[in-house]
Scaffold this active site. Structure first.
Site, PDB file in Angstrom:
ATOM      1  N   ASN A 110       0.891  -1.365   0.350  1.00 26.37           N
ATOM      2  CA  ASN A 110      -0.117   0.322   0.138  1.00 26.37           C
ATOM      3  C   ASN A 110       0.946   1.471  -0.450  1.00 26.37           C
ATOM      4  O   ASN A 110       1.083   2.220  -0.557  1.00 26.37           O
ATOM      5  CB  ASN A 110      -1.261   0.326   1.106  1.00 26.37           C
ATOM      6  CG  ASN A 110      -1.383  -1.221   1.302  1.00 26.37           C
ATOM      7  OD1 ASN A 110      -2.098  -1.481   0.079  1.00 26.37           O
ATOM      8  ND2 ASN A 110      -2.801  -1.429   2.912  1.00 26.37           N
ATOM      9  N   HIS A 156     -17.571  35.146 -31.452  1.00 29.77           N
ATOM     10  CA  HIS A 156     -18.424  34.625 -31.942  1.00 29.77           C
ATOM     11  C   HIS A 156     -18.161  33.540 -33.384  1.00 29.77           C
ATOM     12  O   HIS A 156     -19.044  33.561 -34.054  1.00 29.77           O
ATOM     13  CB  HIS A 156     -19.838  34.959 -31.735  1.00 29.77           C
ATOM     14  CG  HIS A 156     -20.503  36.103 -30.682  1.00 29.77           C
ATOM     15  ND1 HIS A 156     -20.897  35.526 -29.530  1.00 29.77           N
ATOM     16  CD2 HIS A 156     -19.878  36.746 -29.753  1.00 29.77           C
ATOM     17  CE1 HIS A 156     -21.000  36.672 -28.688  1.00 29.77           C
ATOM     18  NE2 HIS A 156     -20.134  37.010 -28.866  1.00 29.77           N
ATOM     19  N   SER A 277      -5.361  10.895 -48.015  1.00 36.00           N
ATOM     20  CA  SER A 277      -6.446  10.318 -48.057  1.00 36.00           C
ATOM     21  C   SER A 277      -6.759   9.136 -48.598  1.00 36.00           C
ATOM     22  O   SER A 277      -5.822   9.103 -49.884  1.00 36.00           O
ATOM     23  CB  SER A 277      -7.999  10.650 -48.891  1.00 36.00           C
ATOM     24  OG  SER A 277      -8.770   9.542 -49.056  1.00 36.00           O
ATOM     25  N   LYS A 283      -5.819  15.044 -51.352  1.00 35.23           N
ATOM     26  CA  LYS A 283      -6.578  14.942 -50.221  1.00 35.23           C
ATOM     27  C   LYS A 283      -5.333  15.691 -49.051  1.00 35.23           C
ATOM     28  O   LYS A 283      -3.951  14.625 -49.365  1.00 35.23           O
ATOM     29  CB  LYS A 283      -7.427  14.463 -49.220  1.00 35.23           C
ATOM     30  CG  LYS A 283      -8.788  14.377 -48.990  1.00 35.23           C
ATOM     31  CD  LYS A 283      -9.855  16.104 -49.090  1.00 35.23           C
ATOM     32  CE  LYS A 283      -9.271  15.809 -47.522  1.00 35.23           C
ATOM     33  NZ  LYS A 283     -10.515  14.663 -47.178  1.00 35.23           N
ATOM     34  N   GLU A 290      -6.431  17.791 -36.020  1.00 34.71           N
ATOM     35  CA  GLU A 290      -7.736  17.385 -35.132  1.00 34.71           C
ATOM     36  C   GLU A 290      -7.089  16.400 -34.439  1.00 34.71           C
ATOM     37  O   GLU A 290      -8.062  15.578 -32.711  1.00 34.71           O
ATOM     38  CB  GLU A 290      -8.615  15.877 -36.471  1.00 34.71           C
ATOM     39  CG  GLU A 290      -9.110  17.108 -37.500  1.00 34.71           C
ATOM     40  CD  GLU A 290      -8.970  15.326 -38.925  1.00 34.71           C
ATOM     41  OE1 GLU A 290     -10.135  15.852 -39.091  1.00 34.71           O
ATOM     42  OE2 GLU A 290      -7.772  15.584 -39.355  1.00 34.71           O
ATOM     43  N   TYR A 317      -6.862   1.608   2.232  1.00 32.26           N
ATOM     44  CA  TYR A 317      -6.669   1.439   0.509  1.00 32.26           C
ATOM     45  C   TYR A 317      -7.445   0.553   0.795  1.00 32.26           C
ATOM     46  O   TYR A 317      -8.314  -0.334   1.723  1.00 32.26           O
ATOM     47  CB  TYR A 317      -5.214   0.763   0.758  1.00 32.26           C
ATOM     48  CG  TYR A 317      -4.617   0.074  -0.486  1.00 32.26           C
ATOM     49  CD1 TYR A 317      -4.266   0.567  -1.440  1.00 32.26           C
ATOM     50  CD2 TYR A 317      -5.695  -1.446  -1.068  1.00 32.26           C
ATOM     51  CE1 TYR A 317      -3.874   0.005  -2.452  1.00 32.26           C
ATOM     52  CE2 TYR A 317      -5.292  -2.137  -1.640  1.00 32.26           C
ATOM     53  CZ  TYR A 317      -4.495  -1.290  -2.771  1.00 32.26           C
ATOM     54  OH  TYR A 317      -4.792  -1.608  -4.339  1.00 32.26           O
TER      55      TYR A 317
HETATM   56  N1  ARG Z   1      -1.208  -3.317  -7.402  1.00 30.88           N
HETATM   57  C1  ARG Z   1      -1.884  -2.879  -5.824  1.00 30.88           C
HETATM   58  C2  ARG Z   1      -1.981  -1.928  -6.660  1.00 30.88           C
HETATM   59  O1  ARG Z   1      -1.645  -1.126  -7.858  1.00 30.88           O
HETATM   60  C3  ARG Z   1      -0.808  -2.738  -5.092  1.00 30.88           C
HETATM   61  C4  ARG Z   1      -1.323  -2.217  -3.274  1.00 30.88           C
HETATM   62  C5  ARG Z   1      -2.470  -4.133  -3.630  1.00 30.88           C
HETATM   63  N2  ARG Z   1      -2.381  -3.909  -1.796  1.00 30.88           N
HETATM   64  C6  ARG Z   1      -3.270  -4.213  -1.700  1.00 30.88           C
HETATM   65  N3  ARG Z   1      -3.440  -4.436  -0.097  1.00 30.88           N
HETATM   66  N4  ARG Z   1      -3.334  -6.195  -2.494  1.00 30.88           N
HETATM   67  O2  ARG Z   1      -3.502  -1.038  -5.680  1.00 30.88           O
END
Ligand code: ARG
Length: 459
Positions: A110, A156, A277, A283, A290, A317
């Site tokens: 995390n 405009h 084109s 063209k 674009e 998380y």
């Molecule tokens: N691949 C996960 C993400 O992108 C990484 C973190 C995963 N954490 C967990 N507690 N499973 O967020």
């Protein structure tokens, strides 16, 4: 060993889960950042007495090797690796055995992913910044040669008042300049390091998040470990900046598209930046412009996608956060493709200045000059506007241009109108008169150019 979480499970994941859960197909690009963060973490574990000197140098050596092997493709991730963190830990363990498994102490995927993504975004933002500066320079270069070239100015999409082409181009440059500022400003908030937050609560091990933050080039460590792993503001904000750049590119693209149309014929896009084109041999299409317009859709969509993902997510998380990466990568990748192409198109575009000059006064674009001329004679603008409007109406019914109205007819419209009003009915004169700060006249444009070039030189 494959999974980082096998211990409490009886069986392995189903194929369907594995396919769904894996982020390795798209997060592998974070590998160099994950390795960098791992090296910083290893040093902290060593200073905390959790790795011996020998173990530290083994780990740092293996991380170095992995850097090379990832770059040259000799170390590759597999689907079973699940994500970049798992794959690289496998790499370490393959090289070092048990010692490789020591690095996981005190950190979680995390805080790792939050750190990796910040590092990546900060790097990419620098590349984006450099590309934007390139585009600003190309616009300024073109503007230099067109600083006094008259053109119709629109509101405009109707002829409003004449402007200089240089001024019109620099108007686009100003937006991109603000985008550069936005990136710099964004970086101040993005420069906070989540590593050390662990899964969400920090660590009971004597880690040193500030030292890690410094080693990784962040200004400081996160104040709150829950926020550190839950926050994706930095990604959303970057996606906003990308969207804004996209919108700016789209508005520029749109102008180039109609400038290049047969009806306008204001610019010729260089062959190197036009396409043809498959059926119509004649063209020449403005595909770059674009795509500049078209890609803004996905850039805005990516911002939307992340904001909707984040909305209502409980702290800290959640796996939903894995959905943060693809929109970020997509926006950055697309701008990396788009900006050099737009820059090249702008740099090589040729303006048909004679034609543009001829159309500058048409559509009675100098009517405001008549009103301003009357104001200088002491007439209230309200009446001056009325009188100038009557001159336009007269021209429309007689098929004349403003400067062609006969003396007697001018007098008939207003006693204040004498033939000397024709002096202001000249495009170059009207432009030269607009010389206040930020105005369209060649003198003001020269000042603007000077400032923008100074700005570019400071970067
Ligand atoms: N691949 C996960 C993400 O992108 C990484 C973190 C995963 N954490 C967990 N507690 N499973 O967020």
């Amino acid at each position: 060993m494959t999974k980082l979480w096998g211990g409490r499970f009886q069986g392995g994941p189903s194929e369907a889960l594995e396919a769904l859960n894996a982020s390795i197909e798209f997060d592998w690009r974070l590998a160099p950042y994950d390795l960098k963060a791992s090296a910083a973490h290893a040093r902290v574990l060593y200073r905390a007495g959790l790795l011996s000197e020998g173990e530290l140098s083994q780990i740092l050596g293996a991380i170095n090797e992995l850097h090379t092997e990832v770059a040259d493709g000799t170390f590759v991730a597999t689907l079973a690796d699940e994500d970049v963190h798992t794959a690289l830990e496998r790499g370490l363990v393959e090289k070092l055995g048990d010692v490789g498994g020591k690095l996981r102490a005190g950190r979680s995927r995390n805080d790792q992913i939050a750190t990796d993504l910040r590092l990546y975004c900060r790097d990419q933002a620098q590349a984006l910044r450099a590309n934007l500066l390139g585009l600003i320079a190309a616009l300024a270069d073109q503007a230099e040669g067109l600083a006094s070239a008259p053109a119709p100015g629109f509101t405009h999409l109707q002829h409003a008042q004449p402007v200089t082409l240089g001024h019109q181009l620099l108007a686009h440059a100003q937006g991109f300049r603000r985008d550069v500022d936005r990136l710099d400003d964004w970086d101040r908030r993005a420069a906070i390091c989540p590593l050390g937050a662990g899964a969400l609560s920090g660590s009971s091990l004597p880690l040193d998040p500030q030292a890690v933050a410094e080693e990784l080039g962040f200004t400081t460590a996160a104040e709150n470990s829950i926020d550190a792993v839950a926050d994706r503001d930095f990604a959303a904000e970057l996606l906003f900046v990308c969207s804004m750049i996209g919108v700016h590119l789209s508005r520029l693209g749109e102008e180039v598209i109609f400038w290049a149309s047969q009806e306008f014929s204001w610019v010729v896009i260089d062959d190197a930046f036009s396409t043809g084109s498959s059926i119509m041999p004649q063209k020449k299409n403005p595909d770059v412009a674009e795509l500049a317009r078209g890609k803004s859709g996905r850039l805005v969509g990516n911002l939307q996608s992340l904001l909707v993902t984040l909305k209502g997510l409980p702290f800290a998380y959640n796996k939903d956060l894995q959905e943060d990466k693809e929109p970020v990568f997509d926006s950055l990748d697309n701008l990396e493709l788009l900006l050099p192409a737009v820059t090249g198109m702008v740099a090589t575009m040729r303006f048909n200045t004679d034609r543009i000059r001829t159309s500058a006064p048409t559509g009675f674009a100098l009517a405001t000059e008549v009103a301003d001329w009357l104001v200088r004679k002491g007439i209230p603008f309200r009446s001056a506007h009325e009188v100038a409007g009557e001159v336009v109406a007269h021209c429309e019914s007689t098929g004349l241009e403003l400067h062609e109205v006969a003396d007697a007819d001018l007098r008939a419209i207003s006693e204040h109108l004498d033939p000397s009003v024709r002096e202001v009915l000249d495009v170059e004169g009207a432009l030269a008169a607009r010389s206040t700060h930020g105005a369209t006249g060649p003198k003001s444009v020269a000042v603007q150019l000077e400032r923008i070039n100074e700005y570019l030189n400071r970067q």
